[in-house]
Design a protein around this motif. Structure first.
Motif, PDB file in Angstrom:
ATOM      1  N   TYR A  26       0.799  -1.226   0.000  1.00 44.92           N
ATOM      2  CA  TYR A  26       0.000   0.000   0.000  1.00 44.92           C
ATOM      3  C   TYR A  26       0.830   1.273   0.000  1.00 44.92           C
ATOM      4  O   TYR A  26       0.319   2.368   0.054  1.00 44.92           O
ATOM      5  CB  TYR A  26      -0.917   0.019   1.240  1.00 44.92           C
ATOM      6  CG  TYR A  26      -0.181  -0.290   2.522  1.00 44.92           C
ATOM      7  CD1 TYR A  26       0.765   0.568   3.029  1.00 44.92           C
ATOM      8  CD2 TYR A  26      -0.431  -1.471   3.214  1.00 44.92           C
ATOM      9  CE1 TYR A  26       1.452   0.287   4.187  1.00 44.92           C
ATOM     10  CE2 TYR A  26       0.248  -1.772   4.374  1.00 44.92           C
ATOM     11  CZ  TYR A  26       1.184  -0.880   4.851  1.00 44.92           C
ATOM     12  OH  TYR A  26       1.876  -1.168   5.994  1.00 44.92           O
ATOM     13  N   GLY A  64      10.367   6.621   4.006  1.00 47.69           N
ATOM     14  CA  GLY A  64      11.282   5.537   3.721  1.00 47.69           C
ATOM     15  C   GLY A  64      11.586   4.741   5.006  1.00 47.69           C
ATOM     16  O   GLY A  64      10.837   4.775   5.946  1.00 47.69           O
ATOM     17  N   GLU A  65      12.657   4.031   4.973  1.00 46.02           N
ATOM     18  CA  GLU A  65      13.060   3.311   6.176  1.00 46.02           C
ATOM     19  C   GLU A  65      14.303   3.989   6.766  1.00 46.02           C
ATOM     20  O   GLU A  65      15.385   3.901   6.168  1.00 46.02           O
ATOM     21  CB  GLU A  65      13.333   1.828   5.853  1.00 46.02           C
ATOM     22  CG  GLU A  65      13.958   1.028   6.972  1.00 46.02           C
ATOM     23  CD  GLU A  65      13.246   1.200   8.332  1.00 46.02           C
ATOM     24  OE1 GLU A  65      12.005   1.232   8.379  1.00 46.02           O
ATOM     25  OE2 GLU A  65      13.965   1.309   9.344  1.00 46.02           O
ATOM     26  N   THR A  91      10.100   5.937  13.693  1.00 47.12           N
ATOM     27  CA  THR A  91       9.183   4.966  13.100  1.00 47.12           C
ATOM     28  C   THR A  91       9.987   4.102  12.143  1.00 47.12           C
ATOM     29  O   THR A  91      10.689   4.628  11.272  1.00 47.12           O
ATOM     30  CB  THR A  91       8.040   5.671  12.328  1.00 47.12           C
ATOM     31  OG1 THR A  91       7.292   6.443  13.260  1.00 47.12           O
ATOM     32  CG2 THR A  91       7.101   4.656  11.708  1.00 47.12           C
ATOM     33  N   SER A 115       6.353  -0.887  12.512  1.00 46.80           N
ATOM     34  CA  SER A 115       5.241  -1.245  11.633  1.00 46.80           C
ATOM     35  C   SER A 115       5.216  -2.753  11.443  1.00 46.80           C
ATOM     36  O   SER A 115       6.217  -3.354  11.061  1.00 46.80           O
ATOM     37  CB  SER A 115       5.404  -0.560  10.277  1.00 46.80           C
ATOM     38  OG  SER A 115       5.518   0.818  10.488  1.00 46.80           O
ATOM     39  N   MET A 186      -4.975   4.523   4.116  1.00 48.30           N
ATOM     40  CA  MET A 186      -5.250   5.805   3.450  1.00 48.30           C
ATOM     41  C   MET A 186      -5.011   5.667   1.954  1.00 48.30           C
ATOM     42  O   MET A 186      -4.079   4.988   1.539  1.00 48.30           O
ATOM     43  CB  MET A 186      -4.338   6.894   4.023  1.00 48.30           C
ATOM     44  CG  MET A 186      -4.701   7.293   5.427  1.00 48.30           C
ATOM     45  SD  MET A 186      -3.581   8.522   6.087  1.00 48.30           S
ATOM     46  CE  MET A 186      -2.186   7.526   6.556  1.00 48.30           C
TER      47      MET A 186
END
Ligand code: SAM
Length: 311
Positions: A26, A64-65, A91, A115, A186
């Motif tokens: 997603y 991004g990561e 995050t 996540s 979203m």
């Protein structure tokens, strides 16, 4: 400072890269992300300083990561060192968290959101394109071990894709001292999301009627608990419960542009002002005043996914 709608803007999300080691269904394509658009830890510090002068007290490092950058600990340390910053959070998808957690804590990181959309190996692989669930679970444990607090898990459920794993995710909040938050999917046009996939906060409450409201709200999440739970369950409902009227955040993207609202494509470049502290601060103020009243996911989908705009 307050924006034009009286909202106190105190929370800055800093995307440090568009690159990601996962390819979540997603999120948006990661293959077009370029390392050249990333800013050095020094420049990030300079930009964050300007935001702090305008009233930012909480900074979240994202992407991004973020953990694909090998200078991530230096970046966290520099942000932590800015006078006026009260909290630095991160995050991450958690894949490299086991490796970095201790050093990040030492650099001054307070808390971490990880996540995790499924605790089932094959569903996780289908969603992310990578066989790394075990590493993520180890990362969550390590985050707790080194004392990052709070540790939160963020999950996006999609009907018929991973919604059947909601129970196992809720169980994490029962067994561990972590908060598990369900975020409504979203829509971003780039990812071609079908709105019928959205699992709403209401769906979660119907599935788990034993969850009791705590009347505790934190940022965008409202929290629930149940007997015997060590952690909480949070619902983040950007689609069914628009929380724009209390939105206190602004986003700095990995190339030095600022995005005042996730729901629109508009960005404003800070790089032309980088060599003049006063001009930089004034420009940040101008941008905060351009923050719109709210998103309009109902009628207008932003084009770029969260990998590029900082989730
Ligand atoms: N790579 C990091 C990670 O995985 O946490 C940070 C960036 S990621 C874009 C941040 C968060 O955005 C993740 O929790 C992800 O699930 C969420 N996200 C991405 N696309 C989304 C979408 N279309 N709807 C809801 N959440 C989304």
């Amino acid at each position: 400072m307050k924006d034009n709608f009286g909202r106190e803007i105190e929370y800055l999300r800093v995307s440090v890269t568009q690159r990601c080691n996962l390819n979540c269904v997603y999120c948006g394509k990661t293959d077009c992300a370029k390392k050249e658009t990333e800013l050095s830890p020094e420049i990030i510090e300079k930009l964050v300083r300007a935001f702090v002068k305008c009233g930012i007290t909480k900074v979240r490092v994202t992407g991004g990561e973020p953990l694909v950058r090998n200078d991530i600990c230096e970046t966290v340390k520099r942000i932590r060192g800015i006078d006026g910053v009260k909290t630095v959070a991160l995050t991450t998808n958690g894949v490299y968290l086991k490796q970095y957690a201790k050093e990040l804590k030492k650099a001054g990181l307070d808390s971490v959101n990880i996540s995790l959309d499924s605790t089932d190996g094959s569903t996780y692989r289908h969603l992310t394109g990578a066989d790394v669930l075990e590493k993520v679970m180890e990362g969550i444990d390590e985050a707790e071990n080194v004392g990052l607090s709070p540790v939160k898990v963020n999950a996006v459920l999609m009907k018929g894709v991973n919604s059947d794993g909601a129970q196992e995710l809720v169980n994490l909040a029962k067994e561990k001292e972590i908060d598990v938050r369900f975020i409504e999917l979203m829509p971003f046009s780039e990812s071609g999301i079908d709105k019928r996939l959205i699992v709403t906060g209401g769906d979660i409450l119907r599935q788990f009627p034993f969850l009791k409201p705590m009347n505790y709200f934190e940022g965008t999440a409202e929290y629930y608990t149940a007997d015997g739970f060590n952690g909480k369950v949070g619902l983040i409902n950007p689609i069914t419960k628009k929380f724009c009227s209390t939105c206190n955040r602004i986003r700095l993207l990995s190339d030095g542009k600022v995005k005042p609202c996730l729901g629109y494509d508009e960005t404003y470049d800070l790089i032309p002002y980088i060599n003049d502290e006063n001009e930089l601060e004034n420009e940040v103020k101008n941008i905060i005043l351009k923050k719109p009243a709210g998103h309009s996911f109902e009628s207008e989908m932003p084009s770029k996914g969260l990998n590029r705009t900082g989730g």
